[in-house]
Every structure is written in structure tokens, then in C-alpha cells.
Design a protein around this motif. Structure first.
Motif, PDB file in Angstrom:
ATOM      1  N   ARG A   1      38.782  44.592  43.764  1.00  0.00           N
ATOM      2  CA  ARG A   1      39.694  43.451  43.798  1.00  0.00           C
ATOM      3  C   ARG A   1      40.541  43.471  42.530  1.00  0.00           C
ATOM      4  NH1 ARG A   1      35.456  38.501  42.909  1.00  0.00           N
ATOM      5  NH2 ARG A   1      34.883  38.951  40.764  1.00  0.00           N
ATOM      6  N   PRO A   2      41.780  42.949  42.635  1.00  0.00           N
ATOM      7  CA  PRO A   2      42.605  42.855  41.435  1.00  0.00           C
ATOM      8  C   PRO A   2      42.033  41.799  40.496  1.00  0.00           C
ATOM      9  CG  PRO A   2      43.726  41.852  43.300  1.00  0.00           C
ATOM     10  CD  PRO A   2      42.458  42.462  43.825  1.00  0.00           C
ATOM     11  N   ALA A   3      42.165  42.045  39.205  1.00  0.00           N
ATOM     12  CA  ALA A   3      41.652  41.094  38.217  1.00  0.00           C
ATOM     13  C   ALA A   3      42.369  41.301  36.890  1.00  0.00           C
ATOM     14  CB  ALA A   3      40.150  41.276  38.030  1.00  0.00           C
ATOM     15  N   GLY A   4      43.022  40.285  36.414  1.00  0.00           N
ATOM     16  CA  GLY A   4      43.671  40.346  35.109  1.00  0.00           C
ATOM     17  C   GLY A   4      44.667  41.480  35.011  1.00  0.00           C
ATOM     18  N   THR A   5      44.404  42.408  34.108  1.00  0.00           N
ATOM     19  CA  THR A   5      45.329  43.527  33.887  1.00  0.00           C
ATOM     20  C   THR A   5      44.863  44.800  34.571  1.00  0.00           C
ATOM     21  OG1 THR A   5      44.197  44.120  31.849  1.00  0.00           O
ATOM     22  CG2 THR A   5      46.072  42.600  31.665  1.00  0.00           C
ATOM     23  N   GLY A   6      43.983  44.680  35.543  1.00  0.00           N
ATOM     24  CA  GLY A   6      43.487  45.864  36.234  1.00  0.00           C
ATOM     25  C   GLY A   6      42.763  45.493  37.511  1.00  0.00           C
ATOM     26  N   PHE A   7      41.609  46.113  37.686  1.00  0.00           N
ATOM     27  CA  PHE A   7      40.812  45.904  38.895  1.00  0.00           C
ATOM     28  C   PHE A   7      39.344  45.827  38.544  1.00  0.00           C
ATOM     29  CE2 PHE A   7      44.743  47.707  40.275  1.00  0.00           C
ATOM     30  CZ  PHE A   7      45.001  47.084  41.481  1.00  0.00           C
ATOM     31  N   GLN A   8      38.569  45.244  39.446  1.00  0.00           N
ATOM     32  CA  GLN A   8      37.120  45.238  39.337  1.00  0.00           C
ATOM     33  C   GLN A   8      36.572  45.995  40.527  1.00  0.00           C
ATOM     34  OE1 GLN A   8      36.364  40.966  39.172  1.00  0.00           O
ATOM     35  NE2 GLN A   8      36.013  41.148  36.970  1.00  0.00           N
TER      36      GLN A   8
END
Length: 81
Positions: A45-52
Motif C-alpha cells: 500500500r502507498p504510505a508517506g513517501t513510499g510504500f509499505q
């Protein structure tokens, strides 16, 4: 607590401050390679400045790894080979 949907601030506990800020967490998306006999793979999933990313077999119990966008893109390119 579910890792999808809305999450309340930790300061929203107690009677006096129960209406604080909430933020939206993107839902997990399962890899397209998680079809057929290999139904357990990774989710992202997208998160902040990248992905998790996490292990779909473990779902909410999985450790979550934060990846910068460039690292996530490199991971996707490796999976296409």
C-alpha cells in the motif's frame, strides 16, 4: 485495530479529548501473483513517501516494511523477470 481505514490519534483516548484528528490509511493490495495455487504472497500500500509491504499469509500479524518509492519500483522490476 485494523491496519486499513481510519486511525484515530493516540491522544484521542479519554473523555476530555475523544474528538481528535483521524487519518486515512490506504487499504492493502495483494500481488497479482497471489492467484491460483500461490494464494499467499505479499501485499502493498502507498504510505508517506513510499510504500509499505507485508506478508499476506500473516495479514495483520505480519511485520510491515517501509520502502522508498525507488526501492519498491526495483522490487516490482525484479518480480517481472
Amino acid at each position: 485495530m485494523s491496519q486499513d481505514g481510519w486511525r484515530k490519534s493516540s491522544r484521542s483516548q479519554g473523555a476530555e479529548n475523544s474528538a481528535c484528528v483521524e487519518l486515512r490509511v490506504a487499504p492493502w493490495r495483494k500481488s497479482s501473483r497471489s492467484q491460483g495455487p500461490n494464494t499467499d504472497c505479499v501485499e502493498a500500500r502507498p504510505a508517506g513517501t513510499g510504500f509499505q509491504v507485508r506478508d499476506s499469509k500473516l495479514a495483520d500479524d505480519s511485520p510491515i516494511f517501509d520502502l522508498k518509492t525507488a526501492d519498491f519500483t526495483a522490487l516490482l522490476q525484479q518480480s517481472e523477470r
